[in-house]
Design a protein around this motif. Structure first.
Motif, PDB file in Angstrom:
ATOM      1  N   ASP A   1      32.802  38.401  26.777  1.00 59.11           N
ATOM      2  CA  ASP A   1      34.233  37.834  26.683  1.00 59.11           C
ATOM      3  C   ASP A   1      34.819  37.986  27.944  1.00 59.11           C
ATOM      4  OD1 ASP A   1      33.936  36.745  24.127  1.00 59.11           O
ATOM      5  OD2 ASP A   1      34.665  38.479  23.107  1.00 59.11           O
ATOM      6  N   ALA A   2      34.300  38.197  29.201  1.00 56.44           N
ATOM      7  CA  ALA A   2      34.977  38.492  30.506  1.00 56.44           C
ATOM      8  C   ALA A   2      35.728  37.553  30.699  1.00 56.44           C
ATOM      9  CB  ALA A   2      34.275  39.365  31.340  1.00 56.44           C
ATOM     10  N   ALA A   3      35.049  36.259  30.846  1.00 57.77           N
ATOM     11  CA  ALA A   3      35.551  35.176  31.551  1.00 57.77           C
ATOM     12  C   ALA A   3      36.933  34.654  30.730  1.00 57.77           C
ATOM     13  CB  ALA A   3      34.764  34.001  31.459  1.00 57.77           C
ATOM     14  N   ILE A   4      37.107  34.815  29.476  1.00 58.93           N
ATOM     15  CA  ILE A   4      38.188  34.561  28.580  1.00 58.93           C
ATOM     16  C   ILE A   4      39.152  35.546  28.698  1.00 58.93           C
ATOM     17  CG2 ILE A   4      38.808  33.977  26.146  1.00 58.93           C
ATOM     18  CD1 ILE A   4      35.996  32.985  25.599  1.00 58.93           C
ATOM     19  N   VAL A   5      38.681  36.619  28.693  1.00 59.97           N
ATOM     20  CA  VAL A   5      39.619  37.659  28.706  1.00 59.97           C
ATOM     21  C   VAL A   5      40.629  37.638  30.236  1.00 59.97           C
ATOM     22  CG1 VAL A   5      40.091  40.407  28.938  1.00 59.97           C
ATOM     23  CG2 VAL A   5      38.720  39.595  27.325  1.00 59.97           C
ATOM     24  N   PHE A   6      39.786  37.538  31.201  1.00 64.23           N
ATOM     25  CA  PHE A   6      40.169  37.383  32.705  1.00 64.23           C
ATOM     26  C   PHE A   6      40.975  36.116  32.581  1.00 64.23           C
ATOM     27  CE2 PHE A   6      40.084  35.318  36.916  1.00 64.23           C
ATOM     28  CZ  PHE A   6      40.587  36.318  37.190  1.00 64.23           C
ATOM     29  N   GLY A   7      40.990  34.958  31.785  1.00 64.93           N
ATOM     30  CA  GLY A   7      41.739  33.844  31.672  1.00 64.93           C
ATOM     31  C   GLY A   7      43.172  34.402  30.945  1.00 64.93           C
ATOM     32  N   TRP A   8      43.191  35.258  30.089  1.00 69.20           N
ATOM     33  CA  TRP A   8      44.472  35.913  29.464  1.00 69.20           C
ATOM     34  C   TRP A   8      45.169  36.883  30.480  1.00 69.20           C
ATOM     35  CZ3 TRP A   8      46.685  33.466  26.036  1.00 69.20           C
ATOM     36  CH2 TRP A   8      46.045  32.716  24.772  1.00 69.20           C
ATOM     37  N   VAL A   9      44.418  37.402  31.413  1.00 66.66           N
ATOM     38  CA  VAL A   9      45.012  38.317  32.645  1.00 66.66           C
ATOM     39  C   VAL A   9      45.448  37.252  33.575  1.00 66.66           C
ATOM     40  CG1 VAL A   9      44.359  39.808  34.420  1.00 66.66           C
ATOM     41  CG2 VAL A   9      43.513  40.184  32.153  1.00 66.66           C
ATOM     42  N   LEU A  10      44.787  36.132  33.769  1.00 65.96           N
ATOM     43  CA  LEU A  10      45.467  35.148  34.767  1.00 65.96           C
ATOM     44  C   LEU A  10      46.728  34.669  34.218  1.00 65.96           C
ATOM     45  CD1 LEU A  10      45.024  33.548  37.397  1.00 65.96           C
ATOM     46  CD2 LEU A  10      43.603  31.850  36.086  1.00 65.96           C
ATOM     47  N   ALA A  11      46.642  34.467  32.994  1.00 65.82           N
ATOM     48  CA  ALA A  11      48.072  33.931  32.345  1.00 65.82           C
ATOM     49  C   ALA A  11      49.135  34.651  32.567  1.00 65.82           C
ATOM     50  CB  ALA A  11      47.758  33.657  30.733  1.00 65.82           C
ATOM     51  N   ALA A  12      48.819  36.119  32.461  1.00 69.60           N
ATOM     52  CA  ALA A  12      49.878  37.024  32.882  1.00 69.60           C
ATOM     53  C   ALA A  12      50.384  36.819  34.421  1.00 69.60           C
ATOM     54  CB  ALA A  12      49.509  38.705  32.550  1.00 69.60           C
ATOM     55  N   HIS A  13      49.370  36.708  35.224  1.00 74.33           N
ATOM     56  CA  HIS A  13      49.588  36.481  36.666  1.00 74.33           C
ATOM     57  C   HIS A  13      50.604  35.269  36.804  1.00 74.33           C
ATOM     58  CE1 HIS A  13      48.485  34.667  40.456  1.00 74.33           C
ATOM     59  NE2 HIS A  13      48.169  35.723  40.875  1.00 74.33           N
ATOM     60  N   GLN A  14      50.118  34.146  36.375  1.00 76.24           N
ATOM     61  CA  GLN A  14      51.072  33.037  36.232  1.00 76.24           C
ATOM     62  C   GLN A  14      52.498  33.001  35.725  1.00 76.24           C
ATOM     63  OE1 GLN A  14      48.842  32.094  38.826  1.00 76.24           O
ATOM     64  NE2 GLN A  14      50.058  30.180  38.291  1.00 76.24           N
TER      65      GLN A  14
END
Length: 441
Positions: free
Chosen positions: A372-385
């Motif tokens: 699930d790393a790509a999806i979790v990274f997507g959520w981490v990226l959401a925090a970035h944005q």
């Protein structure tokens, strides 16, 4: 009694034997090249918001806070769309999702030419371009590297991350020249056409999985069958969020990456040009400095990917955030009406650190969250944005209230110090990749 040999239930397919003769590069590298070019083509929309603040303020008399709000909607949707886009790529394939995303970006950028109200700016640039760009976010790069590469993932992640900087290098000087010589509308049309031009490239050359062309992922010992489409993309994205949110590393990664977004996309990319213009620097000169950041960003991000394959990821992150904070503290002393050597030094130093945080952050996601790393990274990226969106909005409000950006620079430097401390307390993941040892391959 004769014993019947037990047959394996599933046997991994062997890697196809190479054809005798000159060895050809692995197909993964051509897919990475197409991904890199795609991200460059899509980078034009990210280069424009900072150039629009002054022209829109002059033409429509909208406050900088109002324009900053539209940019913040764009940045927030960019991040919030990313995890769902990663799941949609598992359901419909990378090629389809990216082609649709580029088309949405082109439509949103094109419609801004006809806008007359700030609400239309929010809808066209904030919502449409935000949704399209979110599907073209770093989760796209994470999905490509996760499927096509077993070895060299950190290096490839760094190269793909640098694509945004390369696009900035290409588009910023050109767009600033168009805005200053003609108007902001031709610049918006240029962005729309650039996004559309990449669609045929994606459709003809990008492939969803190594199995589509009969090869194993780069560095893999065995052929990997293509998994069936993952249904319930939204449900899977939310399930990954709920699972990751129960762990401490997720909140630390999300927090540090929120500060990363606040101090890059939200602050420098959005407000550096108008801040320099406040000190009498021409817009083209300020935009050219941002483009130079892009040059050194490419080197810094690729180097960070190489370091991530070999060194301690948490210490890398802490170092990056600490150095960024120091540079932002000095920036108010350097802004003037001309480009002088100390400012050039800042641009080089800051550029090397711009998105160097991405490869180690993605590596830590892989360590802790596996498939699930790509999806979790997507959520981490959401925090970035979300962090970027807050600073894009608050930076405009601060400029309207105080007549200067100085308080925002100092506050952002302090936030980077907090991020450095947070990075140091992220615990080691189960894979242990990048934790103080050189990795093979």
């Amino acid at each position: 009694m004769t014993q019947t040999p037990e047959l394996p239930l599933r046997e991994a397919a062997p890697v196809p034997a190479p054809v005798p003769g000159r060895r050809r590069p692995h197909r993964a590298w051509s897919v990475a090249a197409v991904t890199f070019l795609t991200l460059i083509g899509a980078a034009g929309f990210a280069s424009l918001p900072g150039l629009l603040i002054e022209p829109l303020h002059a033409e429509f008399h909208w406050s900088r806070g109002t324009i900053g709000f539209a940019v913040s909607v764009n940045l927030a949707l960019y991040g919030l769309t990313a995890p769902f886009a990663a799941a949609l790529m598992d359901r419909f394939g990378i090629r389809r999702v990216v082609a649709v995303a580029l088309t949405v970006i082109a439509v949103g950028a094109g419609l801004t030419v006809f806008m007359t109200t700030s609400l239309q700016l929010v809808l066209y640039w904030g919502v449409l371009v935000g949704l399209g760009s979110g599907s073209m976010a770093l989760a796209f790069a994470a999905t490509v590297t996760g499927r096509w590469f077993t070895a060299r993932r950190g290096l490839v992640t760094g190269i793909l991350t640098a694509a945004g900087a390369s696009g900035q290098l290409i588009f910023l000087p050109a767009l600033s020249w168009i805005v200053e010589r003609y108007d902001w509308r031709p610049a918006a049309v240029t962005v729309a056409l650039a996004a559309l031009a990449v669609v045929p490239l994606v459709w003809l050359l990008l492939r969803d999985h190594p199995a589509d062309v009969g090869v194993a992922p780069y560095g893999a010992a065995e052929f990997v069958p293509k998994p069936p489409p993952q249904r319930g993309a939204a449900r899977r994205a939310l399930r990954a969020l709920v699972s990751a949110a129960r762990t401490g590393p997720f909140w630390l990664l999300a927090g540090t990456f929120a500060i990363c977004g606040a101090t890059t996309n939200g602050l420098v990319k959005t407000h550096f040009v108008p801040a320099a213009h406040d000190h009498g620097m021409p817009m083209t000169a300020a935009a050219s400095l941002l483009a130079v950041i892009g040059i050194f960003d490419i080197a810094g991000t690729i180097a960070s990917g190489w370091f991530t394959d070999r060194f301690h990821t948490r210490r890398l992150l802490a170092t990056y955030y600490g150095l960024r904070g120091l540079s932002l503290m000095f920036l108010p002393l350097l802004l003037s009406d001309t480009v002088h050597p100390p400012m050039v030094f800042f641009i080089v130093f800051y550029g090397l650190d711009w998105v160097a945080t991405v490869p180690p952050t993605l590596a830590l996601c892989r360590e802790h969250y596996g498939d699930d790393a790509a999806i979790v990274f997507g959520w981490v990226l959401a925090a970035h944005q979300v962090g970027a969106a807050l600073i894009a909005f608050l930076g405009g409000l601060a400029r309207d209230a105080f007549g200067t950006y100085n308080p925002v620079w100092y506050a952002s430097g302090a936030l980077c110090a907090v991020a450095a401390l947070m990075a140091l307390v992220i615990r080691q993941g189960r894979a242990g990749a990048g934790e103080g040892r050189v990795l093979a391959g």
